[in-house]
Design a protein around this motif. Structure first.
Motif, PDB file in Angstrom:
ATOM      1  N   TYR A  30      81.346  86.835 -11.198  1.00 56.61           N
ATOM      2  CA  TYR A  30      80.328  85.810 -11.476  1.00 56.61           C
ATOM      3  C   TYR A  30      79.481  85.546 -10.228  1.00 56.61           C
ATOM      4  O   TYR A  30      78.248  85.522 -10.294  1.00 56.61           O
ATOM      5  CB  TYR A  30      81.014  84.528 -11.945  1.00 56.61           C
ATOM      6  CG  TYR A  30      80.098  83.329 -12.052  1.00 56.61           C
ATOM      7  CD1 TYR A  30      79.317  83.122 -13.189  1.00 56.61           C
ATOM      8  CD2 TYR A  30      80.012  82.398 -11.018  1.00 56.61           C
ATOM      9  CE1 TYR A  30      78.478  82.025 -13.295  1.00 56.61           C
ATOM     10  CE2 TYR A  30      79.175  81.299 -11.114  1.00 56.61           C
ATOM     11  CZ  TYR A  30      78.412  81.119 -12.245  1.00 56.61           C
ATOM     12  OH  TYR A  30      77.578  80.036 -12.349  1.00 56.61           O
ATOM     13  N   LEU A  31      80.144  85.340  -9.106  1.00 57.35           N
ATOM     14  CA  LEU A  31      79.425  85.038  -7.866  1.00 57.35           C
ATOM     15  C   LEU A  31      78.549  86.200  -7.419  1.00 57.35           C
ATOM     16  O   LEU A  31      77.371  86.020  -7.097  1.00 57.35           O
ATOM     17  CB  LEU A  31      80.407  84.642  -6.768  1.00 57.35           C
ATOM     18  CG  LEU A  31      81.119  83.312  -6.976  1.00 57.35           C
ATOM     19  CD1 LEU A  31      82.215  83.134  -5.918  1.00 57.35           C
ATOM     20  CD2 LEU A  31      80.132  82.160  -6.937  1.00 57.35           C
ATOM     21  N   VAL A  32      79.106  87.395  -7.405  1.00 58.33           N
ATOM     22  CA  VAL A  32      78.353  88.562  -6.929  1.00 58.33           C
ATOM     23  C   VAL A  32      77.145  88.829  -7.830  1.00 58.33           C
ATOM     24  O   VAL A  32      76.013  88.998  -7.337  1.00 58.33           O
ATOM     25  CB  VAL A  32      79.267  89.808  -6.854  1.00 58.33           C
ATOM     26  CG1 VAL A  32      78.458  91.075  -6.639  1.00 58.33           C
ATOM     27  CG2 VAL A  32      80.307  89.631  -5.762  1.00 58.33           C
ATOM     28  N   VAL A  33      77.361  88.844  -9.122  1.00 55.19           N
ATOM     29  CA  VAL A  33      76.263  89.146 -10.048  1.00 55.19           C
ATOM     30  C   VAL A  33      75.195  88.059  -9.989  1.00 55.19           C
ATOM     31  O   VAL A  33      73.991  88.357  -9.916  1.00 55.19           O
ATOM     32  CB  VAL A  33      76.787  89.331 -11.489  1.00 55.19           C
ATOM     33  CG1 VAL A  33      75.651  89.381 -12.491  1.00 55.19           C
ATOM     34  CG2 VAL A  33      77.637  90.588 -11.592  1.00 55.19           C
ATOM     35  N   ASN A  34      75.610  86.799  -9.996  1.00 52.60           N
ATOM     36  CA  ASN A  34      74.608  85.729 -10.011  1.00 52.60           C
ATOM     37  C   ASN A  34      73.852  85.616  -8.691  1.00 52.60           C
ATOM     38  O   ASN A  34      72.661  85.321  -8.692  1.00 52.60           O
ATOM     39  CB  ASN A  34      75.252  84.403 -10.425  1.00 52.60           C
ATOM     40  CG  ASN A  34      75.415  84.345 -11.916  1.00 52.60           C
ATOM     41  OD1 ASN A  34      74.438  84.255 -12.654  1.00 52.60           O
ATOM     42  ND2 ASN A  34      76.644  84.428 -12.382  1.00 52.60           N
ATOM     43  N   ILE A  35      74.508  85.869  -7.582  1.00 56.68           N
ATOM     44  CA  ILE A  35      73.781  85.899  -6.307  1.00 56.68           C
ATOM     45  C   ILE A  35      72.741  87.013  -6.338  1.00 56.68           C
ATOM     46  O   ILE A  35      71.586  86.821  -5.934  1.00 56.68           O
ATOM     47  CB  ILE A  35      74.755  86.051  -5.117  1.00 56.68           C
ATOM     48  CG1 ILE A  35      75.524  84.738  -4.912  1.00 56.68           C
ATOM     49  CG2 ILE A  35      74.002  86.438  -3.839  1.00 56.68           C
ATOM     50  CD1 ILE A  35      76.672  84.849  -3.925  1.00 56.68           C
ATOM     51  N   GLY A  36      73.130  88.172  -6.835  1.00 55.38           N
ATOM     52  CA  GLY A  36      72.186  89.284  -6.959  1.00 55.38           C
ATOM     53  C   GLY A  36      71.018  88.946  -7.871  1.00 55.38           C
ATOM     54  O   GLY A  36      69.853  89.240  -7.554  1.00 55.38           O
ATOM     55  N   LEU A  37      71.293  88.321  -9.006  1.00 57.53           N
ATOM     56  CA  LEU A  37      70.223  87.951  -9.929  1.00 57.53           C
ATOM     57  C   LEU A  37      69.297  86.898  -9.328  1.00 57.53           C
ATOM     58  O   LEU A  37      68.070  86.957  -9.513  1.00 57.53           O
ATOM     59  CB  LEU A  37      70.816  87.452 -11.251  1.00 57.53           C
ATOM     60  CG  LEU A  37      71.511  88.505 -12.107  1.00 57.53           C
ATOM     61  CD1 LEU A  37      72.148  87.858 -13.322  1.00 57.53           C
ATOM     62  CD2 LEU A  37      70.548  89.605 -12.509  1.00 57.53           C
ATOM     63  N   ILE A  56      74.058  79.394 -15.623  1.00 57.77           N
ATOM     64  CA  ILE A  56      74.525  78.266 -16.435  1.00 57.77           C
ATOM     65  C   ILE A  56      75.371  78.756 -17.611  1.00 57.77           C
ATOM     66  O   ILE A  56      76.472  78.267 -17.854  1.00 57.77           O
ATOM     67  CB  ILE A  56      73.334  77.414 -16.922  1.00 57.77           C
ATOM     68  CG1 ILE A  56      72.696  76.672 -15.751  1.00 57.77           C
ATOM     69  CG2 ILE A  56      73.776  76.433 -18.012  1.00 57.77           C
ATOM     70  CD1 ILE A  56      71.362  76.015 -16.089  1.00 57.77           C
ATOM     71  N   GLY A  57      74.836  79.721 -18.347  1.00 54.06           N
ATOM     72  CA  GLY A  57      75.566  80.229 -19.516  1.00 54.06           C
ATOM     73  C   GLY A  57      76.909  80.833 -19.149  1.00 54.06           C
ATOM     74  O   GLY A  57      77.944  80.523 -19.752  1.00 54.06           O
ATOM     75  N   TRP A  58      76.887  81.692 -18.153  1.00 46.60           N
ATOM     76  CA  TRP A  58      78.123  82.334 -17.706  1.00 46.60           C
ATOM     77  C   TRP A  58      79.053  81.310 -17.076  1.00 46.60           C
ATOM     78  O   TRP A  58      80.269  81.379 -17.213  1.00 46.60           O
ATOM     79  CB  TRP A  58      77.771  83.441 -16.732  1.00 46.60           C
ATOM     80  CG  TRP A  58      78.862  84.418 -16.414  1.00 46.60           C
ATOM     81  CD1 TRP A  58      80.204  84.322 -16.710  1.00 46.60           C
ATOM     82  CD2 TRP A  58      78.697  85.632 -15.714  1.00 46.60           C
ATOM     83  NE1 TRP A  58      80.865  85.409 -16.220  1.00 46.60           N
ATOM     84  CE2 TRP A  58      79.964  86.234 -15.616  1.00 46.60           C
ATOM     85  CE3 TRP A  58      77.610  86.280 -15.160  1.00 46.60           C
ATOM     86  CZ2 TRP A  58      80.159  87.451 -14.972  1.00 46.60           C
ATOM     87  CZ3 TRP A  58      77.816  87.487 -14.530  1.00 46.60           C
ATOM     88  CH2 TRP A  58      79.071  88.070 -14.446  1.00 46.60           C
ATOM     89  N   GLY A  59      78.473  80.333 -16.391  1.00 45.63           N
ATOM     90  CA  GLY A  59      79.272  79.274 -15.774  1.00 45.63           C
ATOM     91  C   GLY A  59      80.059  78.480 -16.806  1.00 45.63           C
ATOM     92  O   GLY A  59      81.201  78.070 -16.558  1.00 45.63           O
ATOM     93  N   ILE A  60      79.467  78.263 -17.971  1.00 47.49           N
ATOM     94  CA  ILE A  60      80.181  77.574 -19.049  1.00 47.49           C
ATOM     95  C   ILE A  60      81.396  78.401 -19.466  1.00 47.49           C
ATOM     96  O   ILE A  60      82.496  77.875 -19.649  1.00 47.49           O
ATOM     97  CB  ILE A  60      79.243  77.304 -20.239  1.00 47.49           C
ATOM     98  CG1 ILE A  60      78.207  76.247 -19.849  1.00 47.49           C
ATOM     99  CG2 ILE A  60      80.030  76.867 -21.474  1.00 47.49           C
ATOM    100  CD1 ILE A  60      77.070  76.088 -20.847  1.00 47.49           C
ATOM    101  N   GLY A  61      81.201  79.706 -19.600  1.00 42.45           N
ATOM    102  CA  GLY A  61      82.324  80.589 -19.941  1.00 42.45           C
ATOM    103  C   GLY A  61      83.387  80.602 -18.855  1.00 42.45           C
ATOM    104  O   GLY A  61      84.588  80.601 -19.142  1.00 42.45           O
ATOM    105  N   LEU A  62      82.961  80.595 -17.609  1.00 43.17           N
ATOM    106  CA  LEU A  62      83.893  80.575 -16.486  1.00 43.17           C
ATOM    107  C   LEU A  62      84.681  79.266 -16.469  1.00 43.17           C
ATOM    108  O   LEU A  62      85.896  79.252 -16.231  1.00 43.17           O
ATOM    109  CB  LEU A  62      83.142  80.768 -15.167  1.00 43.17           C
ATOM    110  CG  LEU A  62      83.975  80.898 -13.907  1.00 43.17           C
ATOM    111  CD1 LEU A  62      84.853  82.145 -13.964  1.00 43.17           C
ATOM    112  CD2 LEU A  62      83.070  80.957 -12.689  1.00 43.17           C
ATOM    113  N   ALA A  63      84.003  78.168 -16.744  1.00 47.31           N
ATOM    114  CA  ALA A  63      84.691  76.867 -16.802  1.00 47.31           C
ATOM    115  C   ALA A  63      85.714  76.849 -17.950  1.00 47.31           C
ATOM    116  O   ALA A  63      86.813  76.305 -17.792  1.00 47.31           O
ATOM    117  CB  ALA A  63      83.670  75.749 -16.982  1.00 47.31           C
ATOM    118  N   ALA A  64      85.363  77.450 -19.076  1.00 47.00           N
ATOM    119  CA  ALA A  64      86.312  77.532 -20.195  1.00 47.00           C
ATOM    120  C   ALA A  64      87.525  78.369 -19.800  1.00 47.00           C
ATOM    121  O   ALA A  64      88.663  78.039 -20.155  1.00 47.00           O
ATOM    122  CB  ALA A  64      85.625  78.121 -21.423  1.00 47.00           C
TER     123      ALA A  64
END
Length: 99
Positions: A30-37, A56-64
């Motif tokens: 999550y961190l690597v991909v989102n920093i790149g994006l 945000i979207g992926w973060g919701i999944g990560l929080a779940a």
């Protein structure tokens, strides 16, 4: 503690470690991909235009995912798991007996 109880405790601990490792991998990706994006979005000029939606979207999944690990490692999760294991075992035994 009997050998069987010890083996069950070790197996539960191994399962929790695997779940936690999977979460850490999920977090790292999550961190690597989102920093790149975000860097890509910023490089296009005009500030952030779209990359935050992915985060945000992926973060919701990560929080779940994190919440699932916390619940499964709690006593509530362990009791639920034990009840379901007993329930499914009983169903399988009845099925094998043809009842």
């Amino acid at each position: 503690m009997t050998d069987t109880q010890h083996e069950e405790a070790v197996e539960r601990a191994r399962k929790r470690v695997e779940e936690l490792r999977a979460f850490y991998i999920h977090l790292a990706v999550y961190l690597v991909v989102n920093i790149g994006l975000i860097l890509l979005d910023l490089a296009q000029g005009d500030g952030l235009q779209w990359a935050y939606w992915v985060a945000i979207g992926w973060g919701i999944g990560l929080a779940a995912h994190a919440a699932t690990i916390l619940v499964m490692q709690s006593r509530v999760g362990a009791r639920w798991e034990a009840r379901k294991l007993a329930e499914f075992t009983e169903q399988e035994e009845r099925h094998l007996r043809g009842v």
